[in-house]
Design an enzyme around this catalytic site. Structure first.
Site, PDB file in Angstrom:
ATOM      1  N   GLN A  96       0.782  -1.180   0.081  1.00 49.15           N
ATOM      2  CA  GLN A  96      -0.112   0.087   0.063  1.00 49.15           C
ATOM      3  C   GLN A  96       0.813   1.195   0.031  1.00 49.15           C
ATOM      4  O   GLN A  96       2.114   1.434   0.186  1.00 49.15           O
ATOM      5  CB  GLN A  96      -0.962   0.078   1.163  1.00 49.15           C
ATOM      6  CG  GLN A  96      -0.351  -0.088   2.507  1.00 49.15           C
ATOM      7  CD  GLN A  96      -1.257  -0.177   3.884  1.00 49.15           C
ATOM      8  OE1 GLN A  96      -1.207   0.336   4.564  1.00 49.15           O
ATOM      9  NE2 GLN A  96      -1.858  -1.415   3.690  1.00 49.15           N
ATOM     10  N   HIS A 173       4.765   0.251   0.852  1.00 44.32           N
ATOM     11  CA  HIS A 173       5.323  -0.228   2.037  1.00 44.32           C
ATOM     12  C   HIS A 173       4.398  -1.463   2.226  1.00 44.32           C
ATOM     13  O   HIS A 173       3.139  -1.488   1.849  1.00 44.32           O
ATOM     14  CB  HIS A 173       5.375   0.612   3.226  1.00 44.32           C
ATOM     15  CG  HIS A 173       4.132   1.263   3.768  1.00 44.32           C
ATOM     16  ND1 HIS A 173       3.511   2.369   2.867  1.00 44.32           N
ATOM     17  CD2 HIS A 173       3.114   0.828   4.583  1.00 44.32           C
ATOM     18  CE1 HIS A 173       2.259   2.805   3.871  1.00 44.32           C
ATOM     19  NE2 HIS A 173       2.138   1.772   4.499  1.00 44.32           N
ATOM     20  N   ARG A 193      -4.661   0.755  -1.807  1.00 40.58           N
ATOM     21  CA  ARG A 193      -3.911  -0.585  -1.651  1.00 40.58           C
ATOM     22  C   ARG A 193      -3.649  -1.031  -3.172  1.00 40.58           C
ATOM     23  O   ARG A 193      -4.419  -0.928  -4.185  1.00 40.58           O
ATOM     24  CB  ARG A 193      -5.132  -1.524  -1.131  1.00 40.58           C
ATOM     25  CG  ARG A 193      -4.811  -2.889  -0.937  1.00 40.58           C
ATOM     26  CD  ARG A 193      -6.210  -3.576  -0.376  1.00 40.58           C
ATOM     27  NE  ARG A 193      -6.488  -3.153   0.917  1.00 40.58           N
ATOM     28  CZ  ARG A 193      -7.779  -2.753   0.922  1.00 40.58           C
ATOM     29  NH1 ARG A 193      -8.601  -2.820  -0.007  1.00 40.58           N
ATOM     30  NH2 ARG A 193      -8.117  -2.318   2.033  1.00 40.58           N
TER      31      ARG A 193
END
Length: 333
Positions: A96, A173, A193
């Site tokens: 995300q 990350h 996402r």
């Protein structure tokens, strides 16, 4: 101080598919039917557990008390500035990205989401992914997502108990399993996402890829060792000082007076999160607040000076908004 006093927060347990029913080592006696991924401590809907304001939400108090609660260092008088939560990843989180302030304003949000993670517990081999591997472009990330191999282009790091990781807005990350994190972030839940390992959840590729930044200050924070607090057996360890938040670790063996004003003279609400031991938070004309591992206390800015009194020993994080402009922290990958 008006009607405000140190506020014991009720955690709000949030189910996530990557979570767990067992929230050890923070809440060892709590079991849930659903998989819990996050325990929100200072979200807008989190409720007060003590005193005359019991049952009211942090958002309600922010709108009512404004600067008395949040302090003059906060950007918005009517909005609590920091969201703290525990993260309990039992499986990999989605890959995300959160927007930075500039990107958030482009899509009508007041601010972005820069965050940091304190590793409260980590099993051997625990990993996170932070940013892309050197030389990987946004177009190559998009191609890897389409080919279901996004993990291959991420920069994976091993993490250990006591690490502090800074995650600037715009950083791709994810978290791997095996750790427990304390997350401190701007009060925003804007998450794009990008990749979710085939789970049946919505992706946000257009918005997410637009928010990705290749050059960011993210990484493990380079920080000094804990230092003794003058005149006591207590120690303070600066974990991160960043534009949106300051987080310190305190190791206390005896009572210590603290203040909601920093060296700049400006005030901020203080969030105390106990990660080991137990103790009491005391303020003038207020009932003492008992805290144990997993508890969070919000000390309103108007309280001024307050005392933390450990029962044997107490380790806790203290987070607040910096009173003066500060640069992003020094980090390493």
């Amino acid at each position: 101080m008006g009607n405000l006093y140190p506020l014991l927060m009720l955690p709000e347990f949030d189910p996530r598919p990557w979570g767990t029913q067992n929230l050890s080592p923070i809440y060892p006696n709590r079991r849930f039917e659903e998989k819990i991924g996050e325990a929100w401590l200072t979200g807008d809907d989190c409720k007060i557990a003590n005193g005359p304001l019991s049952g009211q939400t942090l958002l309600q108090l922010s709108e009512k008390y404004q600067r008395e609660l949040v302090g003059d260092a906060a950007r918005d008088a009517r909005h609590f500035p920091l969201l703290l939560k525990f993260l309990f990843p039992h499986e990999k989180l989605s890959v995300q990205v959160h927007p930075d302030d500039e990107q958030a304003r482009r899509v009508g949000q007041p601010w972005g989401k820069t965050e940091c993670w304190y590793v409260a517990h980590a099993k051997p081999g625990s990993q996170i992914a932070l940013g892309l591997k050197p030389g990987v472009s946004v177009a190559q990330l998009e191609q890897a997502i389409q080919e279901k191999r996004a993990e291959e282009v991420l920069n994976w790091l091993k993490v250990y108990t006591g690490d502090m990781i800074y995650v600037a807005g715009g950083t791709v990350h994810t978290l791997g399993p095996g750790s427990v994190m304390v997350e401190t972030q701007q009060q925003s839940d804007t998450t794009y996402r990008l990749y979710d390992y085939g789970r049946p959840r919505e992706l946000h590729l257009k918005e997410g890829l637009a928010a990705v930044k290749l050059k960011v200050a993210s990484g493990k924070v380079v920080r000094p060792a804990p230092v003794p607090i003058t005149g006591s057996n207590n120690r303070q360890a600066p974990l991160v000082t960043a534009p949106y938040f300051v987080v310190d670790m305190f190791e206390m063996k005896e009572a210590q007076e603290l203040s909601t004003r920093d060296d700049s003279g400006r005030s901020s609400a203080q969030i105390l999160v106990a990660v080991e031991g137990c103790g009491v938070v005391e303020a003038t004309e207020a009932e003492p607040v008992t805290v144990a591992k997993g508890d969070a206390v919000v000390v309103p800015a108007s309280v001024g000076k307050y005392t933390v009194r450990p029962q044997w020993t107490l380790e806790f994080l203290r987070a607040h908004v910096p009173g003066a402009a500060v640069p992003e922290p020094e980090t390493r990958m």
